[in-house]
Design a protein around this motif. Structure first.
Motif, PDB file in Angstrom:
ATOM      1  N   UNK A 230     106.044  67.279  21.536  1.00 28.18           N
ATOM      2  CA  UNK A 230     107.273  68.123  22.273  1.00 28.18           C
ATOM      3  C   UNK A 230     108.290  67.405  21.706  1.00 28.18           C
ATOM      4  N   UNK A 231     109.196  68.304  21.270  1.00 28.68           N
ATOM      5  CA  UNK A 231     110.664  67.680  20.803  1.00 28.68           C
ATOM      6  C   UNK A 231     111.701  67.587  21.994  1.00 28.68           C
ATOM      7  N   UNK A 232     112.134  66.132  22.090  1.00 30.78           N
ATOM      8  CA  UNK A 232     113.298  66.127  23.045  1.00 30.78           C
ATOM      9  C   UNK A 232     114.568  65.697  22.528  1.00 30.78           C
ATOM     10  N   UNK A 233     115.614  66.318  22.854  1.00 33.59           N
ATOM     11  CA  UNK A 233     117.104  66.197  22.409  1.00 33.59           C
ATOM     12  C   UNK A 233     118.040  66.125  23.438  1.00 33.59           C
ATOM     13  N   UNK A 287     109.155  60.415  29.765  1.00 32.17           N
ATOM     14  CA  UNK A 287     108.904  59.452  29.022  1.00 32.17           C
ATOM     15  C   UNK A 287     110.101  59.019  27.905  1.00 32.17           C
ATOM     16  N   UNK A 288     110.840  60.074  27.636  1.00 31.24           N
ATOM     17  CA  UNK A 288     111.995  59.689  26.745  1.00 31.24           C
ATOM     18  C   UNK A 288     113.161  59.016  27.516  1.00 31.24           C
ATOM     19  N   UNK A 296     117.410  61.920  19.624  1.00 29.46           N
ATOM     20  CA  UNK A 296     116.343  62.680  19.660  1.00 29.46           C
ATOM     21  C   UNK A 296     114.687  61.876  19.764  1.00 29.46           C
ATOM     22  N   UNK A 297     113.958  62.652  19.889  1.00 30.07           N
ATOM     23  CA  UNK A 297     112.776  61.824  19.824  1.00 30.07           C
ATOM     24  C   UNK A 297     111.538  63.004  19.911  1.00 30.07           C
ATOM     25  N   UNK A 298     110.093  62.627  19.449  1.00 30.18           N
ATOM     26  CA  UNK A 298     109.173  63.491  19.421  1.00 30.18           C
ATOM     27  C   UNK A 298     107.919  62.701  20.088  1.00 30.18           C
ATOM     28  N   UNK A 315     108.057  59.093  19.156  1.00 29.12           N
ATOM     29  CA  UNK A 315     108.829  58.624  17.546  1.00 29.12           C
ATOM     30  C   UNK A 315     110.189  58.897  17.535  1.00 29.12           C
ATOM     31  N   UNK A 316     110.991  57.921  17.556  1.00 26.94           N
ATOM     32  CA  UNK A 316     112.621  58.039  17.583  1.00 26.94           C
ATOM     33  C   UNK A 316     113.224  58.773  16.358  1.00 26.94           C
ATOM     34  N   UNK A 317     112.616  58.735  15.162  1.00 31.12           N
ATOM     35  CA  UNK A 317     113.146  59.331  13.972  1.00 31.12           C
ATOM     36  C   UNK A 317     111.710  60.096  13.382  1.00 31.12           C
ATOM     37  N   UNK A 318     111.687  61.200  14.085  1.00 31.69           N
ATOM     38  CA  UNK A 318     110.523  62.005  13.650  1.00 31.69           C
ATOM     39  C   UNK A 318     110.666  62.567  12.219  1.00 31.69           C
ATOM     40  N   UNK A 319     109.542  63.168  11.514  1.00 31.39           N
ATOM     41  CA  UNK A 319     109.729  63.494  10.370  1.00 31.39           C
ATOM     42  C   UNK A 319     110.717  64.962  10.155  1.00 31.39           C
TER      43      UNK A 319
END
Length: 352
Positions: A230-233, A287-288, A296-298, A315-319
């Motif tokens: 899941x992408x969080x923004x 969790x974020x 951002x984080x994934x 992951x705080x700087x995802x691909x």
């Protein structure tokens, strides 16, 4: 230079086992960014730690040939809050925002974030503490466990310097001789240094592989389930994207499966009930927030057959490559790649 543009410094490369992935991510960002809005300054960090201001094109950055570009100049960020990048030849650039497109150590682990905080320059992503805590899988698991936010795999932490054979005995007893187990460096990304161990005899070698990347190794039980992300923004009011799924070509989603094996696939999850999707997305946001993230984080999970999500890592700087899940998830959720970059820069300025 137009004053109505934001001057954006893009950092890429880095002293990290994920140097090559960072270059691909940075090239992708450069291909998608709206150049009508930004004055782009590019600085590559070589594996030896040298910082070079460069005019290299995205293709050159991706392949690594940027390092021999004739425009390159050694450069440093001033730490006196002047927000300036200064080159060896005396060139000076005033920086509005930094996008550290850096994965792994010396980029995603709080070190670069600390430097930018000392320099007083707004940057994309979480602060130094949150970046460090998320990068350290053992620390992240402890924080999430303390908050009782989500089920996690059983784990044991082993420190470099131990006798790996003796450690294998302790690990075997802790997990009641149940295999397979995953052995991974506590602070590394892109699945570098991870081993799937099917019997006790292979534990010492797996520990040594992990210790080559970090001073701590995390040993986890194997969770059978779908790999979802899941992408969080956002900053104070983060939001979650739709849910994605990984279909690894290899036995597990290692470095080769992520970036080299074209048989690996990703997709959007469409077979879950709205209630289950909401549960997973709420858990990702929780969790974020527990980890103190911003920008951002994934958040990655395993989804067990009975529908239970199991937290894997954050992951705080995802691909940001063309095949990376984070931009794909926001694209599917209605936020295009260019607009996503705009939003991340906006969030960085908002936090400052």
């Amino acid at each position: 230079m137009k004053k109505d543009k934001t001057t954006l410094l893009i950092l890429f490369g880095g002293v990290s086992s994920e140097h090559e992935v960072s270059r691909v991510s940075a090239a992708s960002v450069l291909r998608h960014i709206n150049r009508e809005k930004y004055n782009i300054i590019k600085v590559g960090i070589r594996k030896d730690g040298a910082w070079l201001l460069t005019d290299a094109e995205p293709d050159e950055i991706q392949t690594g040939t940027w390092e021999s570009h004739e425009s390159n100049e050694p450069a440093v960020i001033m730490t006196d809050h002047s927000r300036r990048l200064v080159t060896e030849k005396g060139k000076s650039e005033l920086i509005d925002v930094v996008f550290p497109v850096l994965h792994g150590k010396n980029g995603e682990d709080g070190t670069m974030q600390g430097l930018l905080e000392i320099a007083g320059i707004p940057y994309v992503g979480s602060d130094s503490f949150s970046s460090a805590a998320c990068m350290d899988k053992a620390a992240a698991k402890a924080m999430v466990d303390q908050a009782e936010a989500c089920l996690q795999a059983r784990c044991s932490v082993v420190h470099r310097g131990c006798d790996c054979s003796e450690a294998a005995d302790v690990i075997d007893e802790f997990f009641d001789s149940e295999y397979p187990l995953f052995v991974k460096p506590s602070a590394a990304g892109s699945s570098v240094g991870i081993s799937k161990v099917k019997s006790k005899e292979y534990l010492p070698a797996a520990l040594e592989t992990a210790f080559a990347e970090d001073s701590k190794a995390l040993v986890e039980e194997c969770i059978t389930g779908r790999e979802i992300e899941v992408a969080v923004l956002g900053n104070d009011e983060p939001r979650a994207s739709c849910i994605g799924e990984i279909f690894a070509a290899n036995e597990f989603y290692d470095y080769n499966a992520k970036y080299e094996n074209t048989e690996s696939k990703t997709g959007i999850v469409r077979d879950l009930s709205p209630e289950k999707e909401d549960e997973i997305r709420r858990t990702a946001v929780a969790i974020y927030e527990i980890m103190g993230c911003s920008g951002l984080a994934r958040v990655d999970f395993f989804l067990k057959e009975d529908g239970t999500p199991v937290f894997n890592e954050i992951n705080t700087i995802p691909g940001f490559t063309s095949i990376s899940m984070y931009p794909q998830l926001w694209q599917e959720s209605g936020l295009g790649y260019s607009e996503l970059i705009d939003k991340l820069i906006e969030l960085a300025q908002e936090r400052k």
